[in-house]
Motif scaffolding. Structure first.
Motif, PDB file in Angstrom:
ATOM      1  N   GLU A 152      -0.184 -15.496 -26.243  1.00  0.00           N
ATOM      2  CA  GLU A 152       0.916 -15.993 -25.417  1.00  0.00           C
ATOM      3  C   GLU A 152       1.551 -14.848 -24.622  1.00  0.00           C
ATOM      4  O   GLU A 152       1.869 -14.986 -23.434  1.00  0.00           O
ATOM      5  N   ALA A 153       1.740 -13.708 -25.282  1.00  0.00           N
ATOM      6  CA  ALA A 153       2.387 -12.575 -24.623  1.00  0.00           C
ATOM      7  C   ALA A 153       1.502 -11.980 -23.532  1.00  0.00           C
ATOM      8  O   ALA A 153       1.987 -11.635 -22.443  1.00  0.00           O
ATOM      9  N   VAL A 154       0.209 -11.852 -23.787  1.00  0.00           N
ATOM     10  CA  VAL A 154      -0.659 -11.224 -22.791  1.00  0.00           C
ATOM     11  C   VAL A 154      -0.847 -12.132 -21.581  1.00  0.00           C
ATOM     12  O   VAL A 154      -0.960 -11.647 -20.445  1.00  0.00           O
ATOM     13  N   VAL A 155      -0.840 -13.444 -21.780  1.00  0.00           N
ATOM     14  CA  VAL A 155      -0.923 -14.370 -20.639  1.00  0.00           C
ATOM     15  C   VAL A 155       0.318 -14.226 -19.769  1.00  0.00           C
ATOM     16  O   VAL A 155       0.234 -14.186 -18.532  1.00  0.00           O
ATOM     17  N   ASP A 156       1.485 -14.118 -20.382  1.00  0.00           N
ATOM     18  CA  ASP A 156       2.705 -13.933 -19.592  1.00  0.00           C
ATOM     19  C   ASP A 156       2.678 -12.601 -18.853  1.00  0.00           C
ATOM     20  O   ASP A 156       3.181 -12.497 -17.724  1.00  0.00           O
ATOM     21  N   TYR A 157       2.069 -11.586 -19.464  1.00  0.00           N
ATOM     22  CA  TYR A 157       1.980 -10.298 -18.772  1.00  0.00           C
ATOM     23  C   TYR A 157       0.995 -10.377 -17.603  1.00  0.00           C
ATOM     24  O   TYR A 157       1.232  -9.764 -16.552  1.00  0.00           O
ATOM     25  N   VAL A 158      -0.088 -11.133 -17.753  1.00  0.00           N
ATOM     26  CA  VAL A 158      -1.002 -11.346 -16.626  1.00  0.00           C
ATOM     27  C   VAL A 158      -0.263 -12.051 -15.490  1.00  0.00           C
ATOM     28  O   VAL A 158      -0.467 -11.734 -14.303  1.00  0.00           O
ATOM     29  N   LEU A 159       0.618 -12.979 -15.825  1.00  0.00           N
ATOM     30  CA  LEU A 159       1.424 -13.640 -14.794  1.00  0.00           C
ATOM     31  C   LEU A 159       2.356 -12.641 -14.103  1.00  0.00           C
ATOM     32  O   LEU A 159       2.589 -12.735 -12.896  1.00  0.00           O
ATOM     33  N   VAL A 160       2.882 -11.678 -14.847  1.00  0.00           N
ATOM     34  CA  VAL A 160       3.677 -10.613 -14.227  1.00  0.00           C
ATOM     35  C   VAL A 160       2.842  -9.900 -13.173  1.00  0.00           C
ATOM     36  O   VAL A 160       3.284  -9.675 -12.033  1.00  0.00           O
ATOM     37  N   LEU A 161       1.605  -9.544 -13.535  1.00  0.00           N
ATOM     38  CA  LEU A 161       0.741  -8.783 -12.630  1.00  0.00           C
ATOM     39  C   LEU A 161       0.340  -9.589 -11.408  1.00  0.00           C
ATOM     40  O   LEU A 161       0.334  -9.068 -10.280  1.00  0.00           O
ATOM     41  N   THR A 162       0.010 -10.863 -11.612  1.00  0.00           N
ATOM     42  CA  THR A 162      -0.439 -11.663 -10.464  1.00  0.00           C
ATOM     43  C   THR A 162       0.726 -11.995  -9.537  1.00  0.00           C
ATOM     44  O   THR A 162       0.582 -11.947  -8.312  1.00  0.00           O
ATOM     45  N   HIS A 163       1.913 -12.294 -10.106  1.00  0.00           N
ATOM     46  CA  HIS A 163       3.078 -12.518  -9.246  1.00  0.00           C
ATOM     47  C   HIS A 163       3.423 -11.254  -8.479  1.00  0.00           C
ATOM     48  O   HIS A 163       3.745 -11.303  -7.282  1.00  0.00           O
ATOM     49  N   ARG A 164       3.347 -10.113  -9.147  1.00  0.00           N
ATOM     50  CA  ARG A 164       3.672  -8.843  -8.488  1.00  0.00           C
ATOM     51  C   ARG A 164       2.704  -8.577  -7.336  1.00  0.00           C
ATOM     52  O   ARG A 164       3.112  -8.131  -6.254  1.00  0.00           O
ATOM     53  N   GLY A 165       1.417  -8.862  -7.544  1.00  0.00           N
ATOM     54  CA  GLY A 165       0.435  -8.645  -6.488  1.00  0.00           C
ATOM     55  C   GLY A 165       0.679  -9.543  -5.285  1.00  0.00           C
ATOM     56  O   GLY A 165       0.605  -9.092  -4.131  1.00  0.00           O
ATOM     57  N   GLU A 166       0.995 -10.807  -5.538  1.00  0.00           N
ATOM     58  CA  GLU A 166       1.267 -11.728  -4.433  1.00  0.00           C
ATOM     59  C   GLU A 166       2.529 -11.328  -3.675  1.00  0.00           C
ATOM     60  O   GLU A 166       2.556 -11.356  -2.436  1.00  0.00           O
ATOM     61  N   ILE A 167       3.568 -10.976  -4.419  1.00  0.00           N
ATOM     62  CA  ILE A 167       4.824 -10.582  -3.786  1.00  0.00           C
ATOM     63  C   ILE A 167       4.624  -9.317  -2.957  1.00  0.00           C
ATOM     64  O   ILE A 167       5.118  -9.209  -1.824  1.00  0.00           O
ATOM     65  N   GLU A 168       3.876  -8.365  -3.494  1.00  0.00           N
ATOM     66  CA  GLU A 168       3.634  -7.116  -2.773  1.00  0.00           C
ATOM     67  C   GLU A 168       2.954  -7.376  -1.434  1.00  0.00           C
ATOM     68  O   GLU A 168       3.390  -6.875  -0.388  1.00  0.00           O
ATOM     69  N   GLU A 169       1.905  -8.184  -1.453  1.00  0.00           N
ATOM     70  CA  GLU A 169       1.168  -8.468  -0.216  1.00  0.00           C
ATOM     71  C   GLU A 169       2.069  -9.135   0.814  1.00  0.00           C
ATOM     72  O   GLU A 169       2.085  -8.761   1.991  1.00  0.00           O
ATOM     73  N   ARG A 170       2.846 -10.115   0.376  1.00  0.00           N
ATOM     74  CA  ARG A 170       3.717 -10.838   1.310  1.00  0.00           C
ATOM     75  C   ARG A 170       4.874  -9.972   1.790  1.00  0.00           C
ATOM     76  O   ARG A 170       5.312 -10.104   2.940  1.00  0.00           O
ATOM     77  N   LEU A 171       5.378  -9.103   0.933  1.00  0.00           N
ATOM     78  CA  LEU A 171       6.466  -8.209   1.347  1.00  0.00           C
ATOM     79  C   LEU A 171       6.015  -7.281   2.465  1.00  0.00           C
ATOM     80  O   LEU A 171       6.763  -7.039   3.422  1.00  0.00           O
ATOM     81  N   VAL A 172       4.807  -6.743   2.330  1.00  0.00           N
ATOM     82  CA  VAL A 172       4.297  -5.824   3.346  1.00  0.00           C
ATOM     83  C   VAL A 172       4.158  -6.546   4.683  1.00  0.00           C
ATOM     84  O   VAL A 172       4.571  -6.030   5.734  1.00  0.00           O
ATOM     85  N   VAL A 173       3.583  -7.755   4.661  1.00  0.00           N
ATOM     86  CA  VAL A 173       3.440  -8.534   5.896  1.00  0.00           C
ATOM     87  C   VAL A 173       4.815  -8.867   6.470  1.00  0.00           C
ATOM     88  O   VAL A 173       5.042  -8.755   7.688  1.00  0.00           O
TER      89      VAL A 173
END
Length: 305
Positions: A152-173
């Motif tokens: 459960e904890a590692v899945v939530d951490y993967v969600l941290v990473l994927t949300h961070r990646g999406e936010i980063e890409e959109r922030l730059v644009v």
């Protein structure tokens, strides 16, 4: 089995020799490099505000998830996942160059095997299921023996990473277009758009339009006819072994060369159950050339079975 075992073993050993990072890497890419130093700093600042730091990660989609829970997930991830998927979730862990198919890059927010339609985000349960059963025919093993708390904890951490990646890409644009990062506009034009797609996935689970029929020789005969007539054999071959002419231009959403699956291998990566196979045909496979057949077969849904 032995070559696969050795690859997984080498991946684990490679990961064990790596030290955990102390911070997430700065954004990469030409668009970010072209930003002014002030805008680059603003992008990094917004990333920290929204997604936290490596030492103190934040789950953007659920602020009620505790820091302790995410830090626990991070430790599980660094021990079991980072050697292949990378500490930042970019799919570039130290073992990745030895593996085919390449480990998943979580940062674009694309996941192949979901219970939702093509192009939609996965459910959290989809990620839990993948961690527990692994992916047949790849170096992604089953982690079903991990304690439930760790999964459960590692899945939530993967969600941290994927949300961070999406936010980063959109922030730059967004920074490149607006030439500033107003927090209110960032919330509306970046954060809300990312989170909406994850939230609406729960309403889009693919369920069969007709009941699963009894498996019979006649039904299999009809399925073979559909396989040959509806385009499946163009990629997978008439006999399902995928021994077709290779198209070097076919790449997946992560830029990696991709080939159709050998359906006779017994290693269906998206799951072995009939419902799993139904969903792969109905919804396709995200990020790959495997299309959805929901529209092509909307007037004859029984053909999917």
């Amino acid at each position: 089995m032995r070559p696969v075992f050795l690859l997984v073993l080498s991946a684990v050993l490679a990961g064990c020799s790596q030290q955990s990072p102390t911070e997430f890497p700065a954004p990469q890419g030409e668009l970010y490099a072209d930003l002014s130093p002030e805008l680059q700093a603003a992008v990094r600042s917004e990333l920290v505000r929204l997604c936290g730091t490596y030492a103190e990660p934040k789950l953007l989609s659920d602020e009620s998830v505790s820091l302790q829970h995410l830090q626990h997930g991070q430790r599980v991830y660094e021990t079991n996942c980072a050697q292949c998927h990378g500490s930042a979730g970019d799919g570039e862990g130290p073992a990745a160059r030895h593996l085919y198919p390449k480990p998943r890059n979580y940062q674009p927010g694309i996941f192949k095997f979901t219970s939702t339609p093509y192009g939609a985000k996965p459910l959290r349960d989809d990620l839990v299921r993948t961690v527990k059963r692994g992916i047949h025919g790849t170096s992604m093993p089953s982690f079903r023996l991990l304690p439930e708390q760790d999964i459960e904890a590692v899945v939530d951490y993967v969600l941290v990473l994927t949300h961070r990646g999406e936010i980063e890409e959109r922030l730059v644009v967004f920074a490149d277009f607006e030439e500033e990062l107003d927090p209110e506009l960032v919330q509306e034009e970046v954060v809300d758009l990312v989170l909406e797609r994850w939230a609406t996935a729960r309403e889009r689970v693919v369920m069969p339009a007709t009941p699963q029929p009894e498996f019979t020789a006649e039904h299999a005969r009809l399925g073979r006819a559909a396989f040959l007539d509806r385009g499946c054999s163009k990629c997978h071959g008439d006999d399902g072994r995928a021994q077709t002419a290779e198209d070097p231009s076919k790449v997946d959403a992560w830029g990696n060369r991709t080939r159709p699956a050998d359906l006779t291998s017994g290693m269906l990566r998206g799951g072995q159950e009939p419902l799993d196979v139904y969903r792969r045909i109905y919804a396709g496979i995200n990020g790959t050339p495997m299309p959805a057949f929901d529209q092509a077969l909307k007037d004859e849904p029984e053909t999917i079975w």
